[in-house]
Design a protein around this motif. Sequence first.
Motif, mmCIF file in Angstrom:
data_model
loop_
_atom_site.group_PDB
_atom_site.id
_atom_site.type_symbol
_atom_site.label_atom_id
_atom_site.label_comp_id
_atom_site.label_asym_id
_atom_site.label_seq_id
_atom_site.Cartn_x
_atom_site.Cartn_y
_atom_site.Cartn_z
ATOM 1 N N GLU A 264 18.052 12.449 -2.400
ATOM 2 C CA GLU A 264 17.028 13.189 -1.668
ATOM 3 C C GLU A 264 17.266 13.101 -0.167
ATOM 4 O O GLU A 264 17.100 14.086 0.568
ATOM 5 C CB GLU A 264 15.639 12.641 -2.021
ATOM 6 N N ARG A 268 17.825 16.365 2.131
ATOM 7 C CA ARG A 268 16.931 16.665 3.248
ATOM 8 C C ARG A 268 17.706 16.700 4.566
ATOM 9 O O ARG A 268 17.362 17.466 5.476
ATOM 10 C CB ARG A 268 15.791 15.657 3.309
ATOM 11 N N VAL A 271 19.050 20.107 4.720
ATOM 12 C CA VAL A 271 18.026 21.050 5.172
ATOM 13 C C VAL A 271 17.918 21.022 6.692
ATOM 14 O O VAL A 271 17.835 22.070 7.353
ATOM 15 C CB VAL A 271 16.662 20.722 4.520
ATOM 16 N N ARG A 272 17.952 19.815 7.254
ATOM 17 C CA ARG A 272 17.873 19.697 8.711
ATOM 18 C C ARG A 272 19.067 20.374 9.385
ATOM 19 O O ARG A 272 18.911 21.097 10.378
ATOM 20 C CB ARG A 272 17.804 18.216 9.110
ATOM 21 N N ASN A 275 18.632 24.110 9.303
ATOM 22 C CA ASN A 275 17.648 24.528 10.305
ATOM 23 C C ASN A 275 18.259 24.522 11.708
ATOM 24 O O ASN A 275 18.011 25.421 12.514
ATOM 25 C CB ASN A 275 16.424 23.615 10.261
ATOM 26 N N ALA A 310 18.250 27.103 3.893
ATOM 27 C CA ALA A 310 17.434 25.912 4.143
ATOM 28 C C ALA A 310 16.172 25.935 3.289
ATOM 29 O O ALA A 310 15.779 24.919 2.697
ATOM 30 C CB ALA A 310 17.074 25.817 5.622
ATOM 31 N N TYR A 311 15.527 27.109 3.213
ATOM 32 C CA TYR A 311 14.325 27.227 2.380
ATOM 33 C C TYR A 311 14.655 26.997 0.905
ATOM 34 O O TYR A 311 13.911 26.323 0.187
ATOM 35 C CB TYR A 311 13.688 28.602 2.556
ATOM 36 N N ARG A 314 15.319 23.311 0.368
ATOM 37 C CA ARG A 314 14.065 22.549 0.429
ATOM 38 C C ARG A 314 13.279 22.703 -0.865
ATOM 39 O O ARG A 314 12.729 21.726 -1.399
ATOM 40 C CB ARG A 314 13.229 23.035 1.608
ATOM 41 N N ASP A 315 13.221 23.954 -1.386
ATOM 42 C CA ASP A 315 12.510 24.176 -2.649
ATOM 43 C C ASP A 315 13.167 23.405 -3.787
ATOM 44 O O ASP A 315 12.486 22.877 -4.672
ATOM 45 C CB ASP A 315 12.478 25.670 -2.980
ATOM 46 N N VAL A 317 14.882 20.548 -3.539
ATOM 47 C CA VAL A 317 14.571 19.126 -3.370
ATOM 48 C C VAL A 317 13.170 18.815 -3.882
ATOM 49 O O VAL A 317 12.929 17.769 -4.496
ATOM 50 C CB VAL A 317 14.697 18.714 -1.887
ATOM 51 N N GLU A 318 12.231 19.721 -3.645
ATOM 52 C CA GLU A 318 10.827 19.445 -3.946
ATOM 53 C C GLU A 318 10.431 19.795 -5.370
ATOM 54 O O GLU A 318 9.277 19.663 -5.745
ATOM 55 C CB GLU A 318 9.945 20.187 -2.931
#
Length: 342
Positions: A264, A268, A271-272, A275, A310-311, A314-315, A317-318
């Motif tokens: 994770e 993440r 993702v950073r 971005n 990135a979106y 993120r989805d 990961v979550e």
Amino acid sequence: MASSSIIVIGASAGGVGALRFLAAALPNTFPAPVLVVLHIGAHRSELPELLNSAGPLPAKHAEDGETIHPGRIYVAPPDRHMIVADGRLRLLRGPKENCARPAIDPLFRSAAEHYGTDALGVILTGNLNDGTLGLLEIKRRGGIAIAQAPDDAAYPDMPRSAAAHVALDYCPPLAEMPKLLIELVNGKDGKDPAMPISSSQPDSGQSPELTDARTFERPLTVTCPECGGALKKFEVGSIIKFGCHIGHSYTAEIMAGAQFEEMEKVMRAAVRFLNERAEFCLQMADHTRSAEHALSADWHAASRQALDRAYKLRDLVEQNWLTPESVRRVASASNGSAPLAE
């Protein structure tokens, strides 16, 4: 047994209340030292003060090299493993075990090695299974193995694991523990025969696995979530354990959790980076807008692509991920049994 016995206790979640209960119920004439590991990590600990206010036995954080005396409670300080050797306490900043420092297993192993049949190990409330392997070693060397009754524990995982993998001598509720400890250090042991221990090397066979019709070769080894070193798999009794050459070690359940946390963290971080790439490309698009419209459009497209990915990441990961704990909870619910406490 009374003159040379030692009691080692391990606890995690819910452990402060359980340890205060024990401290309040043991008499000031208690003839054995009590060594305690509570999972506190590197955080400040006030456990000795809490135990001192609860009962008559003096409690303190252990100091490296000090002599162990009966009738005292020694608490592992933050960020240090506590072990015993030749009647003295040693504090080590060695590798974490089961993602913990202080961890329970190092203390229990050292008590088993240096006290043998005079070692008495106790597992109290807590999540996951730190302490099970150490308690197994105490049992193997002829000591006494005790775990709090799981249905009596605020967090039953640790005593439940001990009961599943160690031939416990006693499994009482917390309310009966002080009386039992007093009787045991005065010679009423009722011990079972020692248990054998075995180990095995990991299977090196490789076979491909298919994911979305693409072939992924199985990795040559599994790496340590803490340091990235190669892990070896061992079987200790009925427990699967992984260890790296640095010294980090994990039971299978804790390895699964640590591996997920590292995964994770990496995702993440990705993702950073995406971005940041989107922002960088947007700044370059603004910079080139007046000079070259086509180049600016390319920068805008690259920014939108990075942000879109990135979106999506993120989805991903979550989403809900399957873990041994989640699968066990689903199975327990389908069988009509209560899920494990968090």
